[in-house]
Design a protein around this motif. Structure first.
Motif, PDB file in Angstrom:
ATOM      1  N   ARG A   1       6.072 -91.781  40.519  1.00 14.88           N
ATOM      2  CA  ARG A   1       5.530 -92.873  41.326  1.00 14.88           C
ATOM      3  C   ARG A   1       6.409 -93.238  42.519  1.00 14.88           C
ATOM      4  O   ARG A   1       6.140 -94.212  43.199  1.00 14.88           O
ATOM      5  N   VAL A   2       7.451 -92.465  42.767  1.00 16.74           N
ATOM      6  CA  VAL A   2       8.377 -92.751  43.860  1.00 16.74           C
ATOM      7  C   VAL A   2       7.928 -91.997  45.111  1.00 16.74           C
ATOM      8  O   VAL A   2       7.479 -90.858  45.030  1.00 16.74           O
ATOM      9  N   ARG A   3       8.075 -92.638  46.249  1.00 15.12           N
ATOM     10  CA  ARG A   3       7.734 -91.962  47.513  1.00 15.12           C
ATOM     11  C   ARG A   3       8.644 -90.767  47.744  1.00 15.12           C
ATOM     12  O   ARG A   3       9.811 -90.769  47.357  1.00 15.12           O
ATOM     13  N   ARG A   4       8.109 -89.778  48.422  1.00 15.99           N
ATOM     14  CA  ARG A   4       8.836 -88.528  48.638  1.00 15.99           C
ATOM     15  C   ARG A   4      10.150 -88.725  49.399  1.00 15.99           C
ATOM     16  O   ARG A   4      11.146 -88.074  49.094  1.00 15.99           O
ATOM     17  N   ASN A   5      10.195 -89.643  50.358  1.00 14.63           N
ATOM     18  CA  ASN A   5      11.418 -89.822  51.145  1.00 14.63           C
ATOM     19  C   ASN A   5      12.518 -90.530  50.359  1.00 14.63           C
ATOM     20  O   ASN A   5      13.662 -90.534  50.780  1.00 14.63           O
ATOM     21  N   LYS A   6      12.202 -91.118  49.210  1.00 16.18           N
ATOM     22  CA  LYS A   6      13.209 -91.784  48.389  1.00 16.18           C
ATOM     23  C   LYS A   6      13.470 -91.050  47.081  1.00 16.18           C
ATOM     24  O   LYS A   6      14.213 -91.529  46.230  1.00 16.18           O
ATOM     25  N   PHE A   7      12.891 -89.874  46.918  1.00 14.37           N
ATOM     26  CA  PHE A   7      12.956 -89.163  45.649  1.00 14.37           C
ATOM     27  C   PHE A   7      14.374 -88.753  45.278  1.00 14.37           C
ATOM     28  O   PHE A   7      14.814 -88.973  44.143  1.00 14.37           O
ATOM     29  N   ALA A   8      15.126 -88.165  46.206  1.00 16.82           N
ATOM     30  CA  ALA A   8      16.459 -87.631  45.891  1.00 16.82           C
ATOM     31  C   ALA A   8      17.408 -88.728  45.440  1.00 16.82           C
ATOM     32  O   ALA A   8      18.100 -88.580  44.426  1.00 16.82           O
ATOM     33  N   GLU A   9      17.439 -89.834  46.185  1.00 20.12           N
ATOM     34  CA  GLU A   9      18.392 -90.876  45.795  1.00 20.12           C
ATOM     35  C   GLU A   9      17.937 -91.614  44.540  1.00 20.12           C
ATOM     36  O   GLU A   9      18.764 -92.024  43.729  1.00 20.12           O
ATOM     37  N   THR A  10      16.636 -91.737  44.316  1.00 19.18           N
ATOM     38  CA  THR A  10      16.150 -92.377  43.096  1.00 19.18           C
ATOM     39  C   THR A  10      16.464 -91.504  41.884  1.00 19.18           C
ATOM     40  O   THR A  10      16.916 -92.001  40.848  1.00 19.18           O
ATOM     41  N   ALA A  11      16.252 -90.210  42.001  1.00 17.52           N
ATOM     42  CA  ALA A  11      16.556 -89.295  40.903  1.00 17.52           C
ATOM     43  C   ALA A  11      18.051 -89.290  40.604  1.00 17.52           C
ATOM     44  O   ALA A  11      18.457 -89.287  39.433  1.00 17.52           O
ATOM     45  N   ALA A  12      18.889 -89.305  41.640  1.00 15.87           N
ATOM     46  CA  ALA A  12      20.335 -89.334  41.433  1.00 15.87           C
ATOM     47  C   ALA A  12      20.757 -90.643  40.760  1.00 15.87           C
ATOM     48  O   ALA A  12      21.605 -90.651  39.873  1.00 15.87           O
TER      49      ALA A  12
END
Length: 83
Positions: free
Chosen positions: A26-37
């Motif tokens: 449910r996270v936007r693509r531009n925030k995916f990397a930092e949210t996953a980290a």
């Protein structure tokens, strides 16, 4: 296979559990990397953003390393010429 990576001064990056993976859908693509980290470190996104930019970059690189396929699987991959 690497199961966790220690990041100096930040914590230990681990694989994501099922709840975290479902939340990432449910996270936007531009925030995916930092949210996953952030989830991999067991932090909230707000806590992750309070880290220094150098630490954030180290965390994202560690997360990418954690999810990378083992080198023996990449040995026979065709290389695409660049340039």
């Amino acid at each position: 296979m690497v199961s966790e990576i220690h990041i100096e001064g930040v914590g230990i990056m681990r694989h994501l559990n099922d709840w975290q993976l479902a939340r990432l859908n449910r996270v936007r693509r531009n925030k995916f990397a930092e949210t996953a980290a952030a989830y991999g470190l067991g932090m909230s996104v707000y806590q992750f953003k309070s880290l220094s930019p150098e630490d954030r970059a180290k965390c994202v690189a560690a997360f990418n390393r954690l999810l990378a396929p083992p080198p023996y699987l990449l040995k026979n991959v065709a290389r695409i010429p660049t340039g």
